[in-house]
Design an enzyme around this catalytic site. Structure first.
Site, PDB file in Angstrom:
ATOM      1  N   HIS A  91      47.957  50.693 -40.352  1.00  0.00           N
ATOM      2  CA  HIS A  91      46.749  51.742 -41.141  1.00  0.00           C
ATOM      3  C   HIS A  91      45.904  50.509 -42.657  1.00  0.00           C
ATOM      4  O   HIS A  91      46.513  49.473 -42.849  1.00  0.00           O
ATOM      5  CB  HIS A  91      46.821  52.127 -42.416  1.00  0.00           C
ATOM      6  CG  HIS A  91      47.385  51.948 -42.583  1.00  0.00           C
ATOM      7  ND1 HIS A  91      48.017  52.064 -44.811  1.00  0.00           N
ATOM      8  CD2 HIS A  91      49.280  52.604 -42.861  1.00  0.00           C
ATOM      9  CE1 HIS A  91      49.215  52.038 -45.020  1.00  0.00           C
ATOM     10  NE2 HIS A  91      50.166  51.655 -44.155  1.00  0.00           N
ATOM     11  N   GLU A 235      45.728  56.381 -43.836  1.00  0.00           N
ATOM     12  CA  GLU A 235      47.069  56.834 -43.730  1.00  0.00           C
ATOM     13  C   GLU A 235      48.048  57.056 -45.115  1.00  0.00           C
ATOM     14  O   GLU A 235      47.884  58.007 -44.644  1.00  0.00           O
ATOM     15  CB  GLU A 235      47.417  55.735 -42.729  1.00  0.00           C
ATOM     16  CG  GLU A 235      49.228  55.497 -42.489  1.00  0.00           C
ATOM     17  CD  GLU A 235      50.274  55.784 -43.886  1.00  0.00           C
ATOM     18  OE1 GLU A 235      51.512  56.367 -42.888  1.00  0.00           O
ATOM     19  OE2 GLU A 235      50.066  55.338 -44.869  1.00  0.00           O
ATOM     20  N   GLU A 236      47.525  56.835 -45.909  1.00  0.00           N
ATOM     21  CA  GLU A 236      48.498  57.005 -47.531  1.00  0.00           C
ATOM     22  C   GLU A 236      47.705  58.565 -47.901  1.00  0.00           C
ATOM     23  O   GLU A 236      47.995  59.062 -48.831  1.00  0.00           O
ATOM     24  CB  GLU A 236      47.979  56.054 -48.697  1.00  0.00           C
ATOM     25  CG  GLU A 236      48.223  54.487 -47.817  1.00  0.00           C
ATOM     26  CD  GLU A 236      49.700  54.659 -48.260  1.00  0.00           C
ATOM     27  OE1 GLU A 236      50.039  55.488 -48.614  1.00  0.00           O
ATOM     28  OE2 GLU A 236      50.323  53.568 -47.562  1.00  0.00           O
TER      29      GLU A 236
HETATM   30 ZN   LIG Z   1      52.472  52.119 -44.856  1.00  0.00          ZN
END
Ligand SMILES: [Zn+2]
Length: 383
Positions: A91, A235-236
């Site tokens: 990511h 992603e986070e």
């Molecule tokens: Zn990561």
């Protein structure tokens, strides 16, 4: 353009030239790519600067480099006709913040994007990336001269923290280009740690995964598979970009690249909490909070690492999720694995990695790509 403005622009241009000249003169191209990637500002939803670097790097390595409607960057390295599709994924976003609110005195409040321990956010320098350019801020706290005895050990919750950007009013902050929704990232740059082969930097999570993929694409020779690559967004913020990667790539097998959680430092020495150490090779995840990997794939990687004399370590950590899990549950189910470069102090202002672990991760990835034939993929996929 007025005169002071033109002078300022010239100074900025000169600085940019010097910075890129310094990068170009760096003798180690691997370190050069790592430096450029970890220094780029890319909080979730604002991955543009990272995407630009990768687009440039992948242009000569992959075919059909393109972005999808969420901003994921995709590309293909074709193999023999009918060969299995191997998806490499990492990511682009980093744990960061988004401006929530500017108060009437010009202080800026923020929401976190990604998991933080609040304690790690205070007394740090930050960059707010605005359309007018970067704005510097500092998460201030009460001076030790005026803090009461019982306050000394109390945590300040993130919701109460503020950035001091020097503005005297909301209007002055807005004139600098700040508005709700803009990204905020820690203001630090990569520093090699005193000739030890270890590096200190901000966004290892997950720029080191992207660097490893890029380096492996550069090194891989005859591969009996078609390599698909995805650099994902957000992603986070709940593995959101990965949710749309399947239809664009149709993989038969998935390798996700991430950071591992190294805990070999004085505050945390118990192997009951986590097991990874710097310098002991890439981490092969056997369990995380989002995924139990395909176990035939785990065994196959252990075999490949042993045959190639590459050290690896197992990682099992519940407070951790990753994009591979989303692909594992796509379509009718896809074998997936997560590999991590061991990183100390993840999800804080800076982390430490060991260059040897990074190099060994690239080496392992190259070996895997050169060996994942149709027969191997078929046998891993069989239940
Ligand atoms: Zn990561």
């Amino acid at each position: 353009m007025d005169r002071p403005c033109r002078t300022a622009t010239l100074i900025v241009l000169a600085r940019l030239c010097l910075a890129s000249l310094a990068l170009a003169q760096q003798p180690d191209p691997g370190l050069r790519l790592l430096t450029e990637l970890v220094n780029a500002n890319g909080a979730s939803g604002f991955e543009g600067p990272v995407r630009d670097i990768l687009r440039r790097e992948w242009q000569g390595l992959l075919q059909d480099v393109r972005a999808d409607g969420m901003g994921n960057l995709l590309g293909t390295l074709p193999g023999p006709g009918g060969s299995p599709k191997v998806l490499l994924m990492a990511h682009m976003d980093e744990v960061g913040f988004l401006v929530r609110y500017i108060d009437e005195r010009g202080f800026v409040y923020m929401n976190n994007v990604g998991g933080y321990i609040d304690q790690s956010v205070l007394t740090q320098r930050f960059t707010i990336t605005t359309p007018q350019g970067p704005v510097v801020g500092y998460t201030g706290m009460k001076s030790g001269h005026i803090v009461s005895a019982d306050e000394r050990n109390r945590l300040v919750p993130l919701q109460d923290m503020f950035l001091d950007i020097g503005a005297r009013s909301r209007e002055e902050a807005e004139k600098l280009g700040v508005r709700p929704g803009l990204p905020v990232t820690y203001r630090t740059e990569l520093e090699p740690l005193n000739g030890t082969g270890r590096y200190l930097a901000r966004a290892w999570d997950d720029r080191i995964g992207l660097a490893a993929i890029t380096e492996a694409l550069r090194q891989v020779r005859s591969h009996p598979n078609t390599i698909q690559v995805a650099a994902t967004v957000q992603e986070e913020n709940g593995l959101r970009g990965a949710a749309v990667v399947y239809p664009s790539t149709n993989p038969d097998i998935v390798i996700n690249l991430e950071i591992g959680i190294a805990t070999d430092f004085p505050l945390l020495t118990s192997p009951k909490l986590a097991q990874e150490a710097l310098g002991k090779g890439p981490a092969l995840f056997v369990f995380d909070g989002s995924m139990i990997p395909n176990n035939k794939f785990v065994d196959w990687i252990v075999k490949v690492a042993r045959e190639s004399n590459i050290p690896i370590q197992f990682e099992s950590v519940s407070g951790y999720g990753e994009d591979g899990s989303i692909l594992q549950r796509s379509a009718q189910g896809i074998p997936a694995i997560n590999l991590g470069v061991p990183t100390r102090y993840a999800h804080s202002q800076s982390g430490v990695i060991d260059r040897a672990d990074y190099d060994n991760t690239v080496k392992l990835l190259v070996q895997m790509l050169q060996k994942l034939s149709a027969a191997e993929v078929r046998s891993i996929r069989e239940f």
